[in-house]
Write a protein that holds these residues in place. Structure first.
Motif, PDB file in Angstrom:
ATOM      1  N   LEU A 283      36.741  32.654  35.263  1.00  0.00           N
ATOM      2  CA  LEU A 283      35.327  32.433  35.539  1.00  0.00           C
ATOM      3  C   LEU A 283      35.046  32.475  37.032  1.00  0.00           C
ATOM      4  CD1 LEU A 283      32.588  31.836  34.319  1.00  0.00           C
ATOM      5  CD2 LEU A 283      33.108  29.387  34.487  1.00  0.00           C
ATOM      6  N   VAL A 284      35.946  31.890  37.835  1.00  0.00           N
ATOM      7  CA  VAL A 284      35.761  31.905  39.291  1.00  0.00           C
ATOM      8  C   VAL A 284      35.864  33.326  39.824  1.00  0.00           C
ATOM      9  CG1 VAL A 284      36.735  31.123  41.496  1.00  0.00           C
ATOM     10  CG2 VAL A 284      36.563  29.542  39.570  1.00  0.00           C
ATOM     11  N   LYS A 285      36.786  34.124  39.258  1.00  0.00           N
ATOM     12  CA  LYS A 285      36.909  35.524  39.682  1.00  0.00           C
ATOM     13  C   LYS A 285      35.619  36.282  39.412  1.00  0.00           C
ATOM     14  CE  LYS A 285      41.902  35.740  38.923  1.00  0.00           C
ATOM     15  NZ  LYS A 285      43.010  36.380  38.178  1.00  0.00           N
ATOM     16  N   MET A 286      35.005  36.019  38.257  1.00  0.00           N
ATOM     17  CA  MET A 286      33.742  36.681  37.956  1.00  0.00           C
ATOM     18  C   MET A 286      32.635  36.210  38.897  1.00  0.00           C
ATOM     19  SD  MET A 286      34.546  38.793  35.683  1.00  0.00           S
ATOM     20  CE  MET A 286      32.902  39.398  35.304  1.00  0.00           C
ATOM     21  N   VAL A 287      32.679  34.938  39.290  1.00  0.00           N
ATOM     22  CA  VAL A 287      31.687  34.433  40.250  1.00  0.00           C
ATOM     23  C   VAL A 287      31.840  35.162  41.579  1.00  0.00           C
ATOM     24  CG1 VAL A 287      31.021  32.428  41.627  1.00  0.00           C
ATOM     25  CG2 VAL A 287      31.426  32.171  39.171  1.00  0.00           C
ATOM     26  N   TYR A 288      33.109  35.357  42.020  1.00  0.00           N
ATOM     27  CA  TYR A 288      33.348  36.111  43.248  1.00  0.00           C
ATOM     28  C   TYR A 288      32.788  37.527  43.118  1.00  0.00           C
ATOM     29  CZ  TYR A 288      36.272  33.078  46.151  1.00  0.00           C
ATOM     30  OH  TYR A 288      36.726  32.093  46.987  1.00  0.00           O
ATOM     31  N   PHE A 289      33.071  38.167  41.985  1.00  0.00           N
ATOM     32  CA  PHE A 289      32.636  39.545  41.786  1.00  0.00           C
ATOM     33  C   PHE A 289      31.113  39.661  41.852  1.00  0.00           C
ATOM     34  CE2 PHE A 289      31.012  42.655  38.674  1.00  0.00           C
ATOM     35  CZ  PHE A 289      31.400  43.822  39.310  1.00  0.00           C
ATOM     36  N   PHE A 290      30.426  38.825  41.079  1.00  0.00           N
ATOM     37  CA  PHE A 290      28.968  38.916  41.068  1.00  0.00           C
ATOM     38  C   PHE A 290      28.379  38.428  42.386  1.00  0.00           C
ATOM     39  CE2 PHE A 290      29.629  38.991  36.406  1.00  0.00           C
ATOM     40  CZ  PHE A 290      28.907  40.141  36.138  1.00  0.00           C
ATOM     41  N   GLY A 291      29.091  37.519  43.061  1.00  0.00           N
ATOM     42  CA  GLY A 291      28.647  37.092  44.380  1.00  0.00           C
ATOM     43  C   GLY A 291      28.695  38.225  45.393  1.00  0.00           C
ATOM     44  N   VAL A 292      29.791  38.980  45.380  1.00  0.00           N
ATOM     45  CA  VAL A 292      29.920  40.136  46.274  1.00  0.00           C
ATOM     46  C   VAL A 292      28.872  41.185  45.922  1.00  0.00           C
ATOM     47  CG1 VAL A 292      31.417  42.071  46.914  1.00  0.00           C
ATOM     48  CG2 VAL A 292      32.369  39.765  46.762  1.00  0.00           C
ATOM     49  N   LEU A 293      28.701  41.428  44.619  1.00  0.00           N
ATOM     50  CA  LEU A 293      27.691  42.397  44.190  1.00  0.00           C
ATOM     51  C   LEU A 293      26.296  41.978  44.642  1.00  0.00           C
ATOM     52  CD1 LEU A 293      26.919  44.907  42.537  1.00  0.00           C
ATOM     53  CD2 LEU A 293      26.798  43.425  40.509  1.00  0.00           C
ATOM     54  N   ALA A 294      25.976  40.700  44.470  1.00  0.00           N
ATOM     55  CA  ALA A 294      24.658  40.198  44.868  1.00  0.00           C
ATOM     56  C   ALA A 294      24.478  40.301  46.383  1.00  0.00           C
ATOM     57  CB  ALA A 294      24.488  38.754  44.408  1.00  0.00           C
ATOM     58  N   ALA A 295      25.534  39.953  47.135  1.00  0.00           N
ATOM     59  CA  ALA A 295      25.440  40.023  48.596  1.00  0.00           C
ATOM     60  C   ALA A 295      25.216  41.465  49.056  1.00  0.00           C
ATOM     61  CB  ALA A 295      26.714  39.459  49.215  1.00  0.00           C
ATOM     62  N   ARG A 296      25.945  42.403  48.446  1.00  0.00           N
ATOM     63  CA  ARG A 296      25.800  43.803  48.841  1.00  0.00           C
ATOM     64  C   ARG A 296      24.395  44.322  48.514  1.00  0.00           C
ATOM     65  NH1 ARG A 296      29.098  48.147  50.097  1.00  0.00           N
ATOM     66  NH2 ARG A 296      28.369  50.190  49.343  1.00  0.00           N
ATOM     67  N   MET A 297      23.887  43.989  47.340  1.00  0.00           N
ATOM     68  CA  MET A 297      22.547  44.450  46.973  1.00  0.00           C
ATOM     69  C   MET A 297      21.481  43.785  47.844  1.00  0.00           C
ATOM     70  SD  MET A 297      23.228  46.696  44.867  1.00  0.00           S
ATOM     71  CE  MET A 297      21.501  47.135  44.578  1.00  0.00           C
ATOM     72  N   ALA A 298      21.698  42.512  48.185  1.00  0.00           N
ATOM     73  CA  ALA A 298      20.742  41.816  49.052  1.00  0.00           C
ATOM     74  C   ALA A 298      20.714  42.459  50.434  1.00  0.00           C
ATOM     75  CB  ALA A 298      21.108  40.336  49.152  1.00  0.00           C
ATOM     76  N   LEU A 299      21.888  42.801  50.957  1.00  0.00           N
ATOM     77  CA  LEU A 299      21.953  43.460  52.261  1.00  0.00           C
ATOM     78  C   LEU A 299      21.285  44.838  52.205  1.00  0.00           C
ATOM     79  CD1 LEU A 299      25.572  42.566  53.454  1.00  0.00           C
ATOM     80  CD2 LEU A 299      23.408  41.677  54.338  1.00  0.00           C
ATOM     81  N   HIS A 300      21.509  45.541  51.094  1.00  0.00           N
ATOM     82  CA  HIS A 300      20.885  46.857  50.955  1.00  0.00           C
ATOM     83  C   HIS A 300      19.367  46.728  50.912  1.00  0.00           C
ATOM     84  CE1 HIS A 300      19.482  50.520  48.879  1.00  0.00           C
ATOM     85  NE2 HIS A 300      20.500  51.098  49.518  1.00  0.00           N
ATOM     86  N   GLY A 301      18.876  45.725  50.164  1.00  0.00           N
ATOM     87  CA  GLY A 301      17.434  45.508  50.098  1.00  0.00           C
ATOM     88  C   GLY A 301      16.858  45.121  51.448  1.00  0.00           C
ATOM     89  N   TYR A 302      17.588  44.278  52.175  1.00  0.00           N
ATOM     90  CA  TYR A 302      17.127  43.870  53.504  1.00  0.00           C
ATOM     91  C   TYR A 302      17.084  45.066  54.447  1.00  0.00           C
ATOM     92  CZ  TYR A 302      17.065  41.702  58.101  1.00  0.00           C
ATOM     93  OH  TYR A 302      16.734  41.359  59.396  1.00  0.00           O
ATOM     94  N   ALA A 303      18.163  45.883  54.409  1.00  0.00           N
ATOM     95  CA  ALA A 303      18.224  47.033  55.305  1.00  0.00           C
ATOM     96  C   ALA A 303      17.121  48.040  54.985  1.00  0.00           C
ATOM     97  CB  ALA A 303      19.595  47.703  55.203  1.00  0.00           C
ATOM     98  N   ALA A 304      16.777  48.166  53.693  1.00  0.00           N
ATOM     99  CA  ALA A 304      15.732  49.111  53.314  1.00  0.00           C
ATOM    100  C   ALA A 304      14.351  48.633  53.749  1.00  0.00           C
ATOM    101  CB  ALA A 304      15.756  49.318  51.799  1.00  0.00           C
ATOM    102  N   ALA A 305      14.176  47.309  53.836  1.00  0.00           N
ATOM    103  CA  ALA A 305      12.861  46.756  54.161  1.00  0.00           C
ATOM    104  C   ALA A 305      12.693  46.452  55.641  1.00  0.00           C
ATOM    105  CB  ALA A 305      12.626  45.474  53.354  1.00  0.00           C
TER     106      ALA A 305
END
Length: 358
Positions: free
Chosen positions: A123-145
Motif C-alpha cells: 500500500l505504501v508503494k502505491m502511495v509513493y507511485f500515485f504521489g509521484v504521478l500527482a506531483a509530476r502532473m501538478a508540475l506539468h499543470g503549473y508549467a502550462a499555466a
C-alpha cells in the motif's frame, strides 16, 4: 488481476533487521549521483546563465547531511527524505526554468526506488507511485499555466535538458544493474540450494547412493510407465557386518559401506539402480531382466565384492555378500516382490551366507 493480487500479498520484513545489500547499494548510488548532479547543475547554471542560485547549494547540503546520517536513520525514513529532496528540487527546477528543461525527470527514479524497497508494504508503494504521478502532473499543470522565472535560450535549454536526461537515465541504469545482478545471483544461489536439497532428499548421506524412499519412488515410476516390462529386485546384505564394527570400529564400518557403494556404482552402468536400503542392506533394481539374468548380474557383483581387499589403518580383511533376487510376475506389488527377495536373502543367511538365492 493476478499480478495485483500477488503484489498486495507481499510480505514485509522488519526494518530493524539488517538492510539488504542491493537496496543499500541503490540508495547510496542515488545519493551520490544525485549530489553530483546537483553540483553539475549549479556549475552549468552559473556558467550558462551567469547567475547565482541558492537552491542547488541548499539541496546539495541536504543530500550531504542525509548521506552522513544515513546509517543512523531507518531505511524508510531514508527513502522518504530522499523523495522529499527530489520533489522539492524538481518543483523548484520546473518553476524556475520551465517544463522543457527536464527537471521533472528526477521523479521517475523515485518509482523504481519505492517499488524495489522490500521494507515498504504494498500500500505504501502505491502511495509513493500515485504521489509521484500527482506531483509530476501538478508540475506539468503549473508549467502550462505559468511562465518560468528565468527565461532560457534554446542553446541553454539543450545543455540543461542533456544534463537532466543523462542523469535520469544513468540513475535508472545504475539501479537496474544493481537489481538485475542481485536477482540473477539470488536465482543462481536458489537453484544451487534447491539442487543440494534435492540431492540430500534422494541420497544416503554416507554412501551417496539413492536412499530407500527415492528408490521406491523410482521403482514405482518404472512399473507405472512400463507395466508390461520384466524387471528384478534384489536385496543384498553384508555378511557379519557387526563383526567388522565390533572388531575394527564404526569408522571402519563406514569405510566398508563407502567402498562397496563405489563398487556398486562402477558396475551399475546400464544394468541396474542401487540404493542403501538400511544399515548394511542394499537394494538393486534391474529393469528388463528375468530372474536368471538378474541373478547373474547380482552374482557378478557379489563375486567382485568377495575379491576386494579392504585396508583400514593397519587392518586388512575381506567381506562377502548374501543376496536374494526376485522377478516381477505382473501380479504382485513392489512391496510384495521386495518382501520375497528379502525372504530369499534370509534363506541364504541360514544356509551359510556368501551366496545369491534366486
Amino acid at each position: 488481476m493476478k499480478l495485483l493480487r500477488d503484489f498486495f500479498r507481499q510480505q514485509v520484513p522488519k526494518t530493524n533487521g539488517e538492510i539488504i545489500t542491493y537496496y543499500q547499494q541503490s540508495m547510496e548510488l542515488n545519493e551520490r549521483l544525485f549530489g553530483l548532479y546537483i553540483l553539475l547543475s549549479f556549475l552549468l547554471l552559473s556558467v550558462t546563465l551567469k547567475r547565482f542560485f541558492w537552491m542547488p547549494i541548499l539541496a546539495l547540503g541536504a543530500v550531504l547531511i542525509k548521506h552522513a546520517y544515513r546509517r543512523k536513520i531507518s531505511i524508510r525514513v531514508n527513502l522518504f527524505l530522499h523523495a522529499l529532496i527530489v520533489l522539492i528540487w524538481s518543483g523548484w527546477y520546473v518553476k524556475t526554468f520551465g517544463w522543457g528543461q527536464g527537471g521533472q525527470h528526477m521523479l521517475i527514479v523515485l518509482v523504481l526506488l519505492s517499488f524495489f524497497s522490500v521494507y515498504e508494504p504494498p500500500l505504501v508503494k502505491m502511495v509513493y507511485f500515485f504521489g509521484v504521478l500527482a506531483a509530476r502532473m501538478a508540475l506539468h499543470g503549473y508549467a502550462a499555466a505559468s511562465s518560468p522565472v528565468v527565461e532560457i535560450l534554446p542553446q541553454q535549454s539543450f545543455w540543461l535538458q542533456l544534463l537532466n536526461s543523462v542523469t535520469m537515465l544513468v540513475l535508472l541504469a545504475g539501479c537496474s544493474i544493481i537489481y538485475s545482478s542481485n536477482l540473477q545471483e539470488t536465482e543462481r544461489k536458489l537453484l544451487l540450494h534447491n539442487e543440494q536439497l534435492q540431492h540430500q532428499a534422494e541420497t544416503d548421506p554416507l554412501t551417496k547412493l539413492f536412499n530407500r524412499r527415492y528408490m521406491m519412488s523410482e521403482m514405482k515410476r518404472f512399473v507405472q510407465e512400463n507395466p508390461s516390462e520384466m524387471y528384478c529386485v534384489a536385496i543384498a546384505d553384508i555378511d557379519f557386518f557387526k563383526r567388522v564394527n565390533d572388531t575394527y570400529g564404526h569408522n571402519c564400518g563406514d569405510y566398508v559401506l563407502c567402498q562397496l557403494a563405489a563398487l556398486f556404482m562402477q558396475k551399475s552402468v546400464g544394468q541396474y539402480s542401487v540404493a542403501r536400503w538400511g544399515g548394511e542392506e542394499f537394494c538393486f533394481f534391474i529393469p528388463g531382466k528375468n530372474v536368471d539374468d538378474g541373478g547373474a548380474i547380482i552374482t557378478d557383483v557379489c563375486t567382485a565384492v568377495k575379491r576386494m581387499k579392504f585396508e583400514f589403518e593397519e587392518h586388512c580383511f575381506a567381506i562377502t555378500l548374501t543376496a536374494g533376487v526376485e522377478e516381477s510376475d505382473y501380479r504382485s506389488t513392489l512391496p510384495e516382490l521386495i518382501e520375497r527377495a528379502d525372504h530369499k536373502l534370509y534363506m541364504g543367511k541360514k544356509n551359510g551366507r556368501d551366496q545369491v538365492v534366486i
